[in-house]
Design an enzyme around this catalytic site. Structure first.
Site, short mmCIF file in Angstrom:
data_model
loop_
_atom_site.label_atom_id
_atom_site.label_comp_id
_atom_site.label_asym_id
_atom_site.label_seq_id
_atom_site.Cartn_x
_atom_site.Cartn_y
_atom_site.Cartn_z
N ALA A 107 19.17 15.25 -32.42
CA ALA A 107 19.78 14.57 -31.27
C ALA A 107 19.45 15.30 -29.95
CB ALA A 107 21.29 14.43 -31.49
N SER A 108 20.47 15.79 -29.24
CA SER A 108 20.24 16.34 -27.90
C SER A 108 19.48 17.66 -27.86
CB SER A 108 21.57 16.50 -27.17
OG SER A 108 22.06 15.24 -26.77
N GLN A 109 19.21 18.25 -29.01
CA GLN A 109 18.28 19.39 -29.00
C GLN A 109 16.87 18.93 -28.64
OE1 GLN A 109 20.54 21.92 -32.50
NE2 GLN A 109 18.36 22.22 -32.22
N TYR A 230 26.54 13.82 -17.89
CA TYR A 230 25.66 13.87 -19.07
C TYR A 230 25.35 12.46 -19.52
CZ TYR A 230 23.88 15.98 -23.37
OH TYR A 230 23.08 16.43 -24.40
#
Length: 440
Positions: A107-109, A230
């Site tokens: 995901a957001s990595q 975000y």
């Protein structure tokens, strides 16, 4: 189902003086997955093996109590593994154990790799932080902002253009569209509530730029440069990478980042032959124990059998702990790994130092061009000043601490994730270090 304690744990600790080869891990590690007796331990300067065992107990407790199905933890110091363990299940229902090379939805990595791609294009002279995003996506020439009004919600023009720097620091005012102020409009355009938890696009039968151009027609939730919000910022940057480079995001990331770094298991969509290596997604239930997540956008996703058209720069990648640690170690080394330079030291410094002042936080955390940064000791537990971090919606997390010469990656697949591992794992790693931190 056998007891979880029957799964042989893999704990690897090697001395800082041992050469780990191009993969940063001894060649014997792959074989040791089959037998705990083949795992090795050794003394490491500045690390207490006895204190590090406390992490073993906490991880095993979480698995035994069914608070997490399975987990992989990898810790590097000076580029060498001082701790590596996989325990629990990759898939509980089929009794498939977790392995150190299990593949995870991160995901957001993904955001850090897309941000690195933007910095690489900056080094190529293709763009700069102050450039308006409309230079590459004309739909962003004039954007709007939703505001509360006496009549409910009004839309006003943005006061200035959104820049590349705004997107890198999440200061463009762009959310994931799940805010009550804009949710209905986003859902109608296939975004926000219509996209899993807001950020999910792997099921879309369209390219990233198509989705991001549609996003530009919707109102955002804050004025550019005024707030930390975000949202889809890095997905927009993924489209910028495509427009600036002239190639799809997956190809650019592969050619400039993952292939040079030897990240062979990092993809936007999984090769079908590797499907059994993909860990299953679970959810924290009301009592904190895990249940299997459903199929679809709010669970298992479409990372094997999906359309394979939407390469989400903000949340689309799959990877392993080892692969992701290679990327992070490259940043810790100032842009190079194993003789391969991916970024210049100055680009890495832009990513890993605060570029947003106190807009991101007033508590000692900042945000650079890709990472959250630690500007005050105590702002992120035991992390030194100069450390940087982020994580993913499926529960994975990482910290890079240059002062401690440390890279920490842990991977789980849990959404929603109600465990306390995000606080416990870093604390248990740091408490095993015997040298003092940088506090200023």
């Amino acid at each position: 189902m056998p007891s979880l304690r029957t799964i042989a744990p893999l704990i690897l600790v090697v001395s800082a003086g041992v050469s780990a080869g191009p993969a940063m891990l001894p060649a014997g590690v792959a074989a040791s997955q089959q037998s705990a007796s083949k795992a090795t331990t050794a003394s490491v300067a500045g690390v207490s093996r006895e204190r590090l065992k406390r992490l073993d107990a906490v991880l095993q407790e979480h698995v035994d109590e069914n608070r997490v199905a399975g987990i992989v933890v990898l810790v590097l110091r000076d580029g060498q593994p001082i701790y590596e363990r996989a325990l629990g299940w990759s898939d509980k229902e089929s009794n498939r154990p977790m392995k150190v090379d299990s593949i995870f939805r991160i995901a957001s990595q993904t955001k850090a790799l897309t941000s690195a791609a933007i910095l690489a294009l900056m080094e190529d002279g293709r763009l700069s932080p102050s450039m308006p995003v409309s230079r590459f996506i004309p739909a962003y020439t004039k954007t709007t902002v939703a505001v509360k009004s006496d009549a409910g919600v009004a839309t006003v023009p943005a006061r200035r253009p959104i820049t590349i720097a705004d997107l890198l620091t999440h200061m463009a005012g762009i959310s994931y569209g799940t805010d009550s102020l804009v949710a209905a409009e986003y859902e109608a355009k296939g975004l926000g509530p219509a996209a899993g938890f807001g950020w999910y696009t792997a099921d879309k039968d369209e390219g990233t730029c198509v989705s991001m151009e549609r996003l530009a027609t919707l109102p955002f939730v804050a004025q550019p440069g005024e707030s930390y919000v975000y949202g889809y910022n890095t997905d927009i940057l993924g489209c910028v990478v495509e427009r600036a480079s002239g190639m799809p995001l997956d190809r650019f990331v592969a050619e400039r980042i993952t292939k040079p770094l030897g990240m062979k298991d990092t993809h936007f969509f999984l090769p079908a032959v590797e499907r059994d290596r993909l860990a299953t997604v679970y959810s924290s239930g009301p009592d904190g124990t895990v249940v299997r997540a459903p199929d679809g956008a709010r669970g298992q996703g479409h990372y094997v059998d999906g359309p394979r058209k939407s390469f989400s720069g903000g949340a689309g990648l799959l990877s392993t702990a080892r692969d992701y640690a290679r990327f992070l170690e490259m940043t810790r080394n100032g842009g190079t790994l194993a003789g391969v330079r991916v970024l210049s030291p100055r680009s890495v410094a832009l990513m890993t130092t605060n570029q947003s002042g106190t807009i991101h936080s007033t508590t000692g955390l900042g945000f650079g061009f890709g990472f959250e940064t630690v500007d005050r000791y105590g702002a992120l537990g035991f992390s030194s000043v100069g450390a940087y971090r982020w994580g993913g919606a499926y529960g994975s997390n990482y910290i890079v601490d240059p002062d401690a010469r440390l890279v920490l990656v842990y991977m789980i697949q849990q959404i929603p994730n109600r465990t306390d591992l995000g606080q416990l794992i870093p604390a248990l790693v740091y408490q095993a270090l015997t040298d003092p931190p940088r506090t200023k």
